[in-house]
Design an enzyme around this catalytic site. Structure first.
Site, mmCIF file in Angstrom:
data_model
loop_
_atom_site.group_PDB
_atom_site.id
_atom_site.type_symbol
_atom_site.label_atom_id
_atom_site.label_comp_id
_atom_site.label_asym_id
_atom_site.label_seq_id
_atom_site.Cartn_x
_atom_site.Cartn_y
_atom_site.Cartn_z
ATOM 1 N N GLY A 239 2.929 2.163 -1.059
ATOM 2 C CA GLY A 239 4.234 2.458 -1.648
ATOM 3 C C GLY A 239 5.086 1.204 -1.729
ATOM 4 O O GLY A 239 4.557 0.090 -1.774
ATOM 5 N N SER A 240 6.399 1.394 -1.711
ATOM 6 C CA SER A 240 7.306 0.260 -1.903
ATOM 7 C C SER A 240 7.339 -0.638 -0.663
ATOM 8 O O SER A 240 7.011 -0.203 0.447
ATOM 9 C CB SER A 240 8.721 0.766 -2.175
ATOM 10 O OG SER A 240 9.233 1.381 -1.004
ATOM 11 N N ARG A 242 9.984 -1.669 0.713
ATOM 12 C CA ARG A 242 11.012 -1.145 1.614
ATOM 13 C C ARG A 242 10.417 -0.092 2.553
ATOM 14 O O ARG A 242 10.601 -0.141 3.769
ATOM 15 C CB ARG A 242 12.153 -0.551 0.782
ATOM 16 C CG ARG A 242 13.453 -0.491 1.558
ATOM 17 C CD ARG A 242 14.511 0.198 0.770
ATOM 18 N NE ARG A 242 13.990 1.476 0.277
ATOM 19 C CZ ARG A 242 14.654 2.282 -0.537
ATOM 20 N NH1 ARG A 242 15.828 1.950 -0.977
ATOM 21 N NH2 ARG A 242 14.128 3.425 -0.934
ATOM 22 N N GLY A 244 7.277 0.230 3.322
ATOM 23 C CA GLY A 244 6.274 -0.405 4.176
ATOM 24 C C GLY A 244 6.895 -1.112 5.370
ATOM 25 O O GLY A 244 6.354 -1.066 6.483
ATOM 26 N N GLU A 261 -0.191 -1.355 1.792
ATOM 27 C CA GLU A 261 -0.484 -1.731 0.413
ATOM 28 C C GLU A 261 0.803 -1.490 -0.355
ATOM 29 O O GLU A 261 1.081 -0.367 -0.778
ATOM 30 C CB GLU A 261 -1.653 -0.860 -0.082
ATOM 31 C CG GLU A 261 -2.520 -1.543 -1.087
ATOM 32 C CD GLU A 261 -1.967 -1.354 -2.461
ATOM 33 O OE1 GLU A 261 -1.221 -2.244 -2.902
ATOM 34 O OE2 GLU A 261 -2.262 -0.328 -3.068
HETATM 35 C C1 UN1 Z 1 -1.876 1.040 -7.313
HETATM 36 O O1 UN1 Z 1 -1.228 0.683 -8.296
HETATM 37 O O2 UN1 Z 1 -1.341 1.576 -6.328
HETATM 38 O O3 UN1 Z 1 -6.196 -1.880 -9.940
HETATM 39 C C2 UN1 Z 1 -3.321 0.953 -7.230
HETATM 40 C C3 UN1 Z 1 -5.697 -0.837 -10.321
HETATM 41 C C4 UN1 Z 1 -6.129 0.440 -9.686
HETATM 42 C C5 UN1 Z 1 -5.392 0.694 -8.439
HETATM 43 C C6 UN1 Z 1 -3.950 0.465 -8.492
HETATM 44 N N1 UN1 Z 1 -7.549 0.399 -9.421
HETATM 45 O O4 UN1 Z 1 -4.847 -0.812 -11.171
#
Ligand code: UN1
Length: 509
Positions: A239-240, A242, A244, A261
């Protein structure tokens, strides 16, 4: 059909929200899911209460004790069956993703394909959870390391990949011997129900207990229960930045593990030696795919001054041809943003671009005619700007592409590309080997993903996915990302008749 008839996946009751597998229960507040496609209500779920949360964790703890005793390749077999079920449900689930999240049907199917791919990957992985053997300095000793299941993995996901990110985490966690408690985005709860029901069917067919795969629903508070819970050794959060940072603080306070992520601010560098035909496809799909709501969306195009005007013309032409509309209609390129809040953020960003001195090559706006009555459809934007603008430094989850000019050589472009706080995905368009290698070298891109002659989005599941700096440093999906879902143990075995001490220490009794 999806829509007023809800879905073909049997989601038409209101007591969804909390699940330990087959079982769904809920007495909490209602959360309504509206489709950004047409503004219609898709369904309601109930927010998980604290008491229900406790039930889930207790069941998950018990299930872990059983699940970890099933040999890893046998756990892989369960994931293989999940892959089969996803193949059978690809069309329905892909449509549901498209309808609830708003991405194009092709991308909805693509997302389910990512789930299938990670299942295949995890099946193979279930026979490859390798540790190392290490030569001991002591005679007749053996040393090795091995990986054990961790326990409950808390998975917090975002609306933009409402099903795939769950699968990346869950498939790896399952083969690693962990159980999962999933808190999906409150913006896409119906997709979560569908995923859980598909997996629960597989678990039931194999007589596996409740508690291996769990869902909890709700807003921030529910995520906080998970993050602060010592019974949950790993929190994987997407997510964002913020969000995270908040999750990270809470988990760090109890010395738990995180896999973060978070936001991206991804750029493509276009050098004088770029093949402009492939550059165009990569850049336009990267910028407008999923209406700019991927964390890997191309947000900046850093173009050499010698080809800048030429690139401008071809980009403008391409944007003129883009079709915006119902994402379930395959002829449209761009669907809606997730909700009206996202539209407001987009409009605020456009204001800031103007205020801060950016210039619109392709101007934006909200589409207002009948077919756009959800109010979530916006025009994709290209703004010429410099990298230092505050708005360019910020991730806006919308189809806004900043066109930035560079002069000098590729190292100057790389400096611009690295000159943001985020570090997820990056790309260079060049046919020049020296430029490509510099970009990939340690003085090159500082991102977790660095590509040559492909765009910033659309990563394959075989590679480790994630990024550096404010993107959070976590890696999901392929390569050896599985290791974070396990605990490592170093073992030394003495099969001699002496006890020689390490480092040659003498200790005589
Ligand atoms: C995401 O945007 O959270 O590479 C993941 C990509 C995808 C995954 C994106 N396989 O755009």
């Amino acid at each position: 059909m999806i829509g007023n008839e809800k879905t073909t996946l049997g989601i038409n009751e209101v007591n969804f929200g909390t699940s330990t597998g087959q079982e769904w229960f809920g007495v909490g507040n209602l959360i309504t899911s509206y489709s950004p496609v047409d503004g219609n209500e898709i369904g309601k779920v109930k927010a998980t209460t604290k008491e229900e949360y406790e039930t889930v964790i207790t069941k998950a703890q018990a299930a872990f004790k059983e699940w970890r005793m099933i040999p890893a390749p046998k756990r892989g077999e369960i994931v293989r069956q999940l892959g089969d079920k996803l193949r059978q449900n690809k069309e329905d689930l892909g449509k549901l993703v498209s309808y609830e999240m708003g991405k194009s049907l092709q991308e909805g199917y693509g997302e389910v394909q990512e789930m299938i791919d990670i299942c295949d990957f995890a099946v193979g992985l279930s026979r490859q959870l390798y540790g190392s053997t290490i030569h001991s300095e002591r005679p007749l000793h053996r040393m090795y390391d091995q990986y054990h299941p961790l326990g409950i993995v808390g998975v917090i996901t975002a609306f933009n990949f409402p099903v795939a990110v769950w699968a990346w985490n869950t498939c790896l966690a399952m083969v690693c011997g962990d159980v999962v408690v999933w808190k999906p985005s409150e913006k896409t709860p119906i997709c979560a129900i569908a995923c859980q029901n598909i997996l629960a069917e597989v678990l039931k067919e194999n007589n596996l207990p409740e508690g291996i795969s769990n869902v909890i629903s709700g807003e921030k508070e529910v995520g906080e229960w998970l993050a602060s819970d010592e019974r949950v050794p790993l929190i994987s959060a997407t997510g964002s930045t913020r969000m995270g940072k908040e999750v990270n603080e809470v988990v760090a306070r109890r010395l738990g593990k995180t896999l973060l992520e978070l936001g991206g601010n991804n750029a493509i560098i276009v050098t004088p030696d770029a093949d402009l035909k492939i550059t165009l496809t990569a850049a336009v799909f990267g910028a407008v795919g999923t209406a700019g709501q991927r964390c890997t969306t191309t947000r900046r195009l850093i173009v050499h001054e010698s080809i800048y005007d030429q690139v401008k013309v071809i980009l403008k032409n391409a944007y003129d041809q883009l079709k915006i509309g119902n994402p379930l209609d395959a002829s449209n390129h761009i669907g809606p943003l997730i909700d009206q809040d996202a539209v407001r953020n987009y409009l605020v960003a456009l204001e800031k671009i103007k205020e801060q001195g950016g210039e619109f090559l392709v101007p934006g706006g909200v589409l207002e005619t009948e077919e756009y009555n959800s109010g979530c459809y916006v025009k994709p934007v290209i703004a010429e700007s410099t990298n230092d603008l505050e708005i360019v430094q910020t991730e806006t989850f919308a189809p806004i592409l900043y066109l930035i000019k560079y002069s000098g050589d590729v190292l100057d472009a790389i400096e611009i590309q690295n000159g943001v706080k985020q570090g997820l995905s990056s790309a260079i368009m060049t046919t020049n080997l020296r430029e490509a290698e510099l970009f990939l070298s340690h003085q090159g891109s500082d991102c977790g993903i660095a590509n040559v002659n492909i765009g910033t989005s659309g990563a394959e599941i075989g590679g480790a996915f994630g990024g550096e700096k404010e993107t959070g440093g976590g890696r999901e999906s392929g390569s050896d990302a599985w290791k974070v879902y396990m605990r490592r143990q170093t073992n030394t075995i003495n099969y001699s008749t002496e006890v020689p001490l390490a480092q040659g220490i003498q200790f005589n009794l």
